[in-house]
Write an enzyme that holds these catalytic residues in place. Sequence first.
Site, PDB file in Angstrom:
ATOM      1  N   ASN A  21       9.131   4.161   4.143  1.00 34.32           N
ATOM      2  CA  ASN A  21       8.913   3.646   5.491  1.00 34.32           C
ATOM      3  C   ASN A  21      10.202   3.063   6.052  1.00 34.32           C
ATOM      4  OD1 ASN A  21       6.178   3.232   3.923  1.00 34.32           O
ATOM      5  ND2 ASN A  21       5.689   3.269   6.090  1.00 34.32           N
ATOM      6  N   ARG A  34       0.843  -1.210   0.000  1.00 34.94           N
ATOM      7  CA  ARG A  34       0.000   0.000   0.000  1.00 34.94           C
ATOM      8  C   ARG A  34       0.879   1.261   0.000  1.00 34.94           C
ATOM      9  NH1 ARG A  34      -0.484   4.601   2.811  1.00 34.94           N
ATOM     10  NH2 ARG A  34      -0.226   3.479   4.772  1.00 34.94           N
ATOM     11  N   ASP A  35       1.575   1.510   1.106  1.00 38.53           N
ATOM     12  CA  ASP A  35       2.374   2.737   1.223  1.00 38.53           C
ATOM     13  C   ASP A  35       3.491   2.760   0.177  1.00 38.53           C
ATOM     14  OD1 ASP A  35       3.667   5.042   2.255  1.00 38.53           O
ATOM     15  OD2 ASP A  35       3.153   4.482   4.296  1.00 38.53           O
ATOM     16  N   HIS A  75       3.665   4.119  12.913  1.00 43.20           N
ATOM     17  CA  HIS A  75       3.912   4.008  11.472  1.00 43.20           C
ATOM     18  C   HIS A  75       4.979   5.053  11.153  1.00 43.20           C
ATOM     19  CE1 HIS A  75       2.519   3.724   7.147  1.00 43.20           C
ATOM     20  NE2 HIS A  75       3.048   4.932   7.134  1.00 43.20           N
ATOM     21  N   HIS A 102       8.328   6.740   9.015  1.00 47.11           N
ATOM     22  CA  HIS A 102       9.108   6.894   7.780  1.00 47.11           C
ATOM     23  C   HIS A 102      10.529   7.299   8.162  1.00 47.11           C
ATOM     24  CE1 HIS A 102       6.113   6.608   4.427  1.00 47.11           C
ATOM     25  NE2 HIS A 102       5.315   6.603   5.484  1.00 47.11           N
ATOM     26  N   CYS A 120       4.356   9.546   0.609  1.00 46.34           N
ATOM     27  CA  CYS A 120       3.014  10.087   0.457  1.00 46.34           C
ATOM     28  C   CYS A 120       3.048  11.130  -0.636  1.00 46.34           C
ATOM     29  CB  CYS A 120       2.557  10.709   1.775  1.00 46.34           C
ATOM     30  SG  CYS A 120       1.029  11.640   1.624  1.00 46.34           S
TER      31      CYS A 120
HETATM   32 ZN    ZN Z   1       3.280   6.077   5.400  1.00 48.89          ZN
END
Ligand code: ZN
Length: 315
Positions: free
Chosen positions: A251, A13-14, A209, A211, A242
Amino acid sequence: MSIDVDICEVGPRDGLQIIHTFMPTAAKSAWIAAEAAAGVREIEVASFVPPKLIPQFADAGEVVGTARTIPGLAVAALVPNHKGAVRAIEAGVHKLSFTLSVSESHSQANVRKSRDEQVAEFRAIVASVRDLPADQRPMLSGGLSTVFGCSIEGQVSEADVVRYAVALAEAGADDISLADTSGVGDPAQVRRIVRAVQQEIGGKPLALHLHNTMGLGLANVVAGLEEGIRAFDSSLGGLGGCPYAPGATGNIVTEDLVFLLESMGLSTGIDLDRLIHVRDVIAAALPDEPLYGHVQHGLPKRWHQLRGGFNAAAA
Ligand code: ZN
Protein backbone atom coordinates in the site's frame (compact mmCIF):
# COMPACT_ATOMS: atom_id res chain seq x y z
CA MET A 1 -8.97 19.61 16.28
CA SER A 2 -10.67 19.65 12.91
CA ILE A 3 -9.57 16.91 10.54
CA ASP A 4 -9.41 17.60 6.81
CA VAL A 5 -8.53 14.12 5.58
CA ASP A 6 -9.34 10.74 7.16
CA ILE A 7 -6.64 8.11 7.01
CA CYS A 8 -7.51 4.47 7.61
CA GLU A 9 -4.51 2.32 8.51
CA VAL A 10 -4.87 -1.06 6.78
CA GLY A 11 -1.47 -2.56 7.62
CA PRO A 12 -2.72 -5.07 10.19
CA ARG A 13 -5.02 -6.47 7.47
CA ASP A 14 -3.61 -5.73 4.00
CA GLY A 15 -0.03 -5.70 5.26
CA LEU A 16 -0.23 -9.03 7.05
CA GLN A 17 -2.36 -11.04 4.61
CA ILE A 18 0.58 -12.06 2.43
CA ILE A 19 3.08 -12.51 5.26
CA HIS A 20 3.37 -16.18 6.19
CA THR A 21 5.14 -15.57 9.50
CA PHE A 22 2.40 -15.37 12.10
CA MET A 23 2.61 -12.04 13.88
CA PRO A 24 1.88 -12.74 17.56
CA THR A 25 -1.50 -11.42 18.69
CA ALA A 26 0.12 -9.26 21.36
CA ALA A 27 2.36 -7.62 18.73
CA LYS A 28 -0.63 -6.89 16.49
CA SER A 29 -2.42 -5.29 19.42
CA ALA A 30 0.69 -3.29 20.37
CA TRP A 31 0.95 -2.03 16.77
CA ILE A 32 -2.71 -0.99 16.73
CA ALA A 33 -2.48 0.71 20.13
CA ALA A 34 0.69 2.60 19.16
CA GLU A 35 -0.86 3.90 15.96
CA ALA A 36 -4.01 4.97 17.77
CA ALA A 37 -1.79 6.79 20.28
CA ALA A 38 -0.12 8.61 17.36
CA GLY A 39 -3.55 9.93 16.36
CA VAL A 40 -4.76 7.38 13.79
CA ARG A 41 -8.52 7.17 14.29
CA GLU A 42 -9.48 4.27 12.05
CA ILE A 43 -7.64 0.96 11.66
CA GLU A 44 -8.59 -2.11 9.63
CA VAL A 45 -7.33 -4.64 12.13
CA ALA A 46 -8.03 -8.02 10.52
CA SER A 47 -9.77 -10.00 7.84
CA PHE A 48 -12.59 -12.40 8.69
CA VAL A 49 -11.62 -15.13 6.24
CA PRO A 50 -11.54 -18.84 7.11
CA PRO A 51 -8.36 -19.37 9.20
CA LYS A 52 -7.61 -22.40 7.01
CA LEU A 53 -7.19 -20.01 4.07
CA ILE A 54 -5.16 -17.32 5.84
CA PRO A 55 -3.85 -18.54 9.23
CA GLN A 56 -2.50 -15.02 9.91
CA PHE A 57 -6.07 -13.98 10.81
CA ALA A 58 -6.94 -16.91 13.05
CA ASP A 59 -6.92 -14.43 15.97
CA ALA A 60 -9.15 -11.82 14.24
CA GLY A 61 -11.82 -11.90 16.96
CA GLU A 62 -9.29 -11.39 19.72
CA VAL A 63 -7.54 -8.55 17.86
CA VAL A 64 -10.87 -6.80 17.34
CA GLY A 65 -11.80 -7.29 21.00
CA THR A 66 -8.60 -5.64 22.21
CA ALA A 67 -8.77 -2.82 19.62
CA ARG A 68 -12.32 -2.02 20.72
CA THR A 69 -11.06 -1.06 24.17
CA ILE A 70 -9.05 1.86 22.70
CA PRO A 71 -11.08 5.05 23.22
CA GLY A 72 -11.98 6.91 20.03
CA LEU A 73 -10.65 4.27 17.64
CA ALA A 74 -12.91 3.06 14.82
CA VAL A 75 -12.20 -0.65 14.41
CA ALA A 76 -12.72 -1.94 10.87
CA ALA A 77 -12.32 -5.41 9.42
CA LEU A 78 -12.39 -6.85 5.93
CA VAL A 79 -15.23 -9.26 5.24
CA PRO A 80 -15.25 -11.13 1.94
CA ASN A 81 -18.63 -12.79 2.52
CA HIS A 82 -21.70 -13.00 4.75
CA LYS A 83 -20.18 -15.66 6.99
CA GLY A 84 -17.18 -13.41 7.68
CA ALA A 85 -19.49 -10.47 8.33
CA VAL A 86 -21.42 -12.46 10.95
CA ARG A 87 -18.16 -13.31 12.75
CA ALA A 88 -16.98 -9.68 12.54
CA ILE A 89 -20.27 -8.40 13.94
CA GLU A 90 -20.05 -10.90 16.81
CA ALA A 91 -16.52 -9.65 17.52
CA GLY A 92 -17.91 -6.11 17.70
CA VAL A 93 -16.33 -4.24 14.77
CA HIS A 94 -17.41 -0.65 14.13
CA LYS A 95 -17.06 -0.99 10.37
CA LEU A 96 -17.35 -3.84 7.88
CA SER A 97 -15.24 -3.43 4.76
CA PHE A 98 -16.74 -5.61 2.07
CA THR A 99 -14.86 -6.33 -1.13
CA LEU A 100 -16.07 -7.06 -4.65
CA SER A 101 -13.57 -7.43 -7.45
CA VAL A 102 -14.54 -5.66 -10.68
CA SER A 103 -12.36 -8.14 -12.57
CA GLU A 104 -14.30 -11.41 -12.93
CA SER A 105 -11.09 -13.50 -12.95
CA HIS A 106 -9.81 -11.82 -9.79
CA SER A 107 -13.20 -12.30 -8.15
CA GLN A 108 -13.09 -16.04 -8.88
CA ALA A 109 -9.47 -16.30 -7.68
CA ASN A 110 -10.00 -14.22 -4.55
CA VAL A 111 -13.40 -15.32 -3.26
CA ARG A 112 -14.43 -18.10 -5.69
CA LYS A 113 -17.57 -16.24 -6.57
CA SER A 114 -18.71 -14.22 -9.57
CA ARG A 115 -19.13 -10.49 -9.28
CA ASP A 116 -22.92 -10.80 -9.28
CA GLU A 117 -22.78 -13.47 -6.59
CA GLN A 118 -20.76 -10.98 -4.53
CA VAL A 119 -23.50 -8.35 -4.95
CA ALA A 120 -25.97 -10.92 -3.57
CA GLU A 121 -23.55 -11.65 -0.70
CA PHE A 122 -23.40 -7.92 0.08
CA ARG A 123 -27.21 -7.68 0.14
CA ALA A 124 -27.28 -10.53 2.67
CA ILE A 125 -24.80 -8.62 4.86
CA VAL A 126 -26.92 -5.46 4.63
CA ALA A 127 -29.95 -7.46 5.74
CA SER A 128 -28.07 -8.89 8.74
CA VAL A 129 -26.83 -5.43 9.74
CA ARG A 130 -30.35 -3.99 9.51
CA ASP A 131 -31.62 -6.76 11.79
CA LEU A 132 -29.39 -5.42 14.57
CA PRO A 133 -30.59 -2.77 17.04
CA ALA A 134 -29.80 0.66 15.56
CA ASP A 135 -27.07 1.44 18.11
CA GLN A 136 -25.22 -1.80 17.36
CA ARG A 137 -25.06 -1.55 13.57
CA PRO A 138 -21.55 -1.28 12.15
CA MET A 139 -20.83 1.05 9.25
CA LEU A 140 -20.85 -0.78 5.96
CA SER A 141 -18.23 0.07 3.37
CA GLY A 142 -18.74 -1.17 -0.18
CA GLY A 143 -15.25 -1.79 -1.53
CA LEU A 144 -14.42 -2.44 -5.15
CA SER A 145 -11.05 -4.02 -5.91
CA THR A 146 -8.99 -4.18 -9.14
CA VAL A 147 -10.66 -0.90 -10.14
CA PHE A 148 -7.67 0.48 -12.03
CA GLY A 149 -6.38 -2.72 -13.61
CA CYS A 150 -6.00 -6.39 -12.80
CA SER A 151 -2.81 -8.46 -12.77
CA ILE A 152 -4.78 -11.41 -14.18
CA GLU A 153 -7.07 -9.73 -16.75
CA GLY A 154 -5.21 -6.53 -17.55
CA GLN A 155 -7.56 -3.65 -18.31
CA VAL A 156 -10.76 -3.40 -16.30
CA SER A 157 -13.91 -1.89 -17.81
CA GLU A 158 -14.68 1.53 -16.35
CA ALA A 159 -18.34 0.97 -17.13
CA ASP A 160 -18.19 -2.13 -14.91
CA VAL A 161 -16.56 -0.08 -12.13
CA VAL A 162 -19.46 2.38 -12.21
CA ARG A 163 -22.03 -0.43 -12.48
CA TYR A 164 -20.76 -2.28 -9.40
CA ALA A 165 -20.26 0.94 -7.42
CA VAL A 166 -23.91 1.74 -8.06
CA ALA A 167 -24.93 -1.84 -7.19
CA LEU A 168 -23.23 -1.63 -3.76
CA ALA A 169 -24.48 1.92 -3.13
CA GLU A 170 -28.06 0.94 -3.97
CA ALA A 171 -27.78 -2.21 -1.86
CA GLY A 172 -27.06 -0.05 1.19
CA ALA A 173 -23.33 0.74 1.46
CA ASP A 174 -22.59 3.77 3.67
CA ASP A 175 -19.60 4.61 1.51
CA ILE A 176 -17.84 3.28 -1.57
CA SER A 177 -14.13 2.53 -1.63
CA LEU A 178 -12.18 2.19 -4.86
CA ALA A 179 -9.09 0.00 -4.62
CA ASP A 180 -6.10 -0.08 -6.92
CA THR A 181 -5.30 -3.63 -5.85
CA SER A 182 -2.54 -4.05 -8.43
CA GLY A 183 -1.11 -0.56 -8.00
CA VAL A 184 -1.18 0.27 -11.71
CA GLY A 185 -3.47 3.31 -11.78
CA ASP A 186 -2.34 6.75 -12.90
CA PRO A 187 -3.58 10.20 -11.84
CA ALA A 188 -5.56 10.90 -15.03
CA GLN A 189 -7.33 7.57 -14.64
CA VAL A 190 -8.04 8.28 -10.96
CA ARG A 191 -9.65 11.61 -11.88
CA ARG A 192 -11.73 10.05 -14.64
CA ILE A 193 -12.98 7.07 -12.63
CA VAL A 194 -13.62 9.05 -9.44
CA ARG A 195 -15.68 11.56 -11.42
CA ALA A 196 -17.63 8.84 -13.22
CA VAL A 197 -18.43 7.02 -9.97
CA GLN A 198 -19.25 10.20 -8.02
CA GLN A 199 -21.85 11.15 -10.62
CA GLU A 200 -23.73 7.89 -10.16
CA ILE A 201 -23.67 7.05 -6.44
CA GLY A 202 -25.96 9.77 -5.18
CA GLY A 203 -23.63 11.74 -2.93
CA LYS A 204 -22.29 8.77 -0.92
CA PRO A 205 -18.73 9.37 0.33
CA LEU A 206 -15.94 7.88 -1.73
CA ALA A 207 -12.59 6.59 -0.45
CA LEU A 208 -9.41 5.46 -2.21
CA HIS A 209 -7.29 2.42 -1.41
CA LEU A 210 -4.03 2.67 -3.32
CA HIS A 211 -1.03 0.43 -3.82
CA ASN A 212 2.34 1.70 -4.91
CA THR A 213 3.52 -0.91 -7.43
CA MET A 214 4.46 1.62 -10.10
CA GLY A 215 5.44 4.39 -7.67
CA LEU A 216 2.40 6.53 -8.50
CA GLY A 217 0.55 6.02 -5.22
CA LEU A 218 0.97 9.53 -3.81
CA ALA A 219 0.45 11.15 -7.21
CA ASN A 220 -2.84 9.27 -7.29
CA VAL A 221 -3.68 10.61 -3.82
CA VAL A 222 -3.26 14.17 -5.11
CA ALA A 223 -5.51 13.39 -8.08
CA GLY A 224 -8.11 12.03 -5.64
CA LEU A 225 -7.82 15.12 -3.43
CA GLU A 226 -8.40 17.33 -6.45
CA GLU A 227 -11.62 15.41 -7.13
CA GLY A 228 -12.79 15.93 -3.55
CA ILE A 229 -11.78 12.62 -1.96
CA ARG A 230 -11.10 13.04 1.76
CA ALA A 231 -10.57 9.43 2.86
CA PHE A 232 -7.58 7.24 2.05
CA ASP A 233 -6.31 3.83 3.13
CA SER A 234 -2.59 3.34 3.70
CA SER A 235 -0.21 0.99 5.45
CA LEU A 236 2.56 1.68 7.92
CA GLY A 237 5.90 0.95 6.31
CA GLY A 238 4.09 0.27 3.03
CA LEU A 239 3.37 -3.34 3.92
CA GLY A 240 0.72 -5.02 1.86
CA GLY A 241 -0.30 -6.92 -1.19
CA CYS A 242 -2.87 -9.35 -2.43
CA PRO A 243 -2.19 -13.09 -2.76
CA TYR A 244 -4.19 -13.03 -6.02
CA ALA A 245 -2.57 -9.93 -7.54
CA PRO A 246 0.82 -11.31 -8.58
CA GLY A 247 3.48 -8.64 -8.87
CA ALA A 248 1.60 -6.04 -6.88
CA THR A 249 3.51 -4.39 -4.05
CA GLY A 250 2.41 -2.77 -0.83
CA ASN A 251 0.00 0.00 0.00
CA ILE A 252 0.95 3.63 -0.03
CA VAL A 253 3.02 4.36 3.08
CA THR A 254 1.01 5.92 5.94
CA GLU A 255 3.98 8.01 7.13
CA ASP A 256 4.57 9.45 3.65
CA LEU A 257 0.85 10.07 3.18
CA VAL A 258 0.64 12.02 6.44
CA PHE A 259 3.67 14.04 5.38
CA LEU A 260 2.16 14.79 1.97
CA LEU A 261 -1.16 15.93 3.41
CA GLU A 262 0.26 17.98 6.27
CA SER A 263 2.74 19.61 3.85
CA MET A 264 -0.23 20.67 1.75
CA GLY A 265 -1.89 22.21 4.80
CA LEU A 266 -4.44 19.40 5.25
CA SER A 267 -4.85 18.24 8.83
CA THR A 268 -4.80 14.50 9.55
CA GLY A 269 -4.77 14.62 13.34
CA ILE A 270 -1.72 12.34 13.29
CA ASP A 271 1.60 13.05 15.00
CA LEU A 272 4.18 12.11 12.36
CA ASP A 273 7.10 11.67 14.75
CA ARG A 274 5.12 9.30 16.95
CA LEU A 275 3.84 7.47 13.88
CA ILE A 276 7.36 6.87 12.58
CA HIS A 277 8.29 5.24 15.88
CA VAL A 278 5.53 2.67 15.43
CA ARG A 279 7.71 1.13 12.70
CA ASP A 280 9.88 -0.24 15.53
CA VAL A 281 6.98 -2.37 16.77
CA ILE A 282 6.66 -4.07 13.37
CA ALA A 283 10.40 -4.37 12.87
CA ALA A 284 10.73 -6.13 16.23
CA ALA A 285 7.89 -8.60 15.54
CA LEU A 286 8.66 -9.22 11.85
CA PRO A 287 12.41 -8.66 11.50
CA ASP A 288 12.56 -10.23 8.02
CA GLU A 289 9.93 -7.95 6.45
CA PRO A 290 11.23 -4.94 4.55
CA LEU A 291 9.59 -1.65 5.51
CA TYR A 292 9.27 1.09 2.91
CA GLY A 293 8.86 4.84 2.99
CA HIS A 294 10.82 8.07 2.78
CA VAL A 295 10.02 10.36 5.68
CA GLN A 296 11.33 8.03 8.39
CA HIS A 297 14.90 9.15 7.72
CA GLY A 298 14.58 11.98 10.22
CA LEU A 299 13.38 14.27 7.48
CA PRO A 300 10.18 15.65 9.01
CA LYS A 301 11.91 17.68 11.72
CA ARG A 302 14.52 18.99 9.33
CA TRP A 303 11.86 19.79 6.79
CA HIS A 304 9.84 21.78 9.30
CA GLN A 305 12.98 23.68 10.27
CA LEU A 306 13.81 24.42 6.66
CA ARG A 307 10.26 25.37 5.82
CA GLY A 308 10.11 27.66 8.85
CA GLY A 309 13.39 29.17 7.78
CA PHE A 310 12.24 29.78 4.23
CA ASN A 311 8.98 31.30 5.41
CA ALA A 312 10.80 33.55 7.87
CA ALA A 313 13.23 34.66 5.14
CA ALA A 314 10.37 35.41 2.76
CA ALA A 315 8.58 37.48 5.39
ZN1 ZN B 1 -4.94 -3.56 -0.79
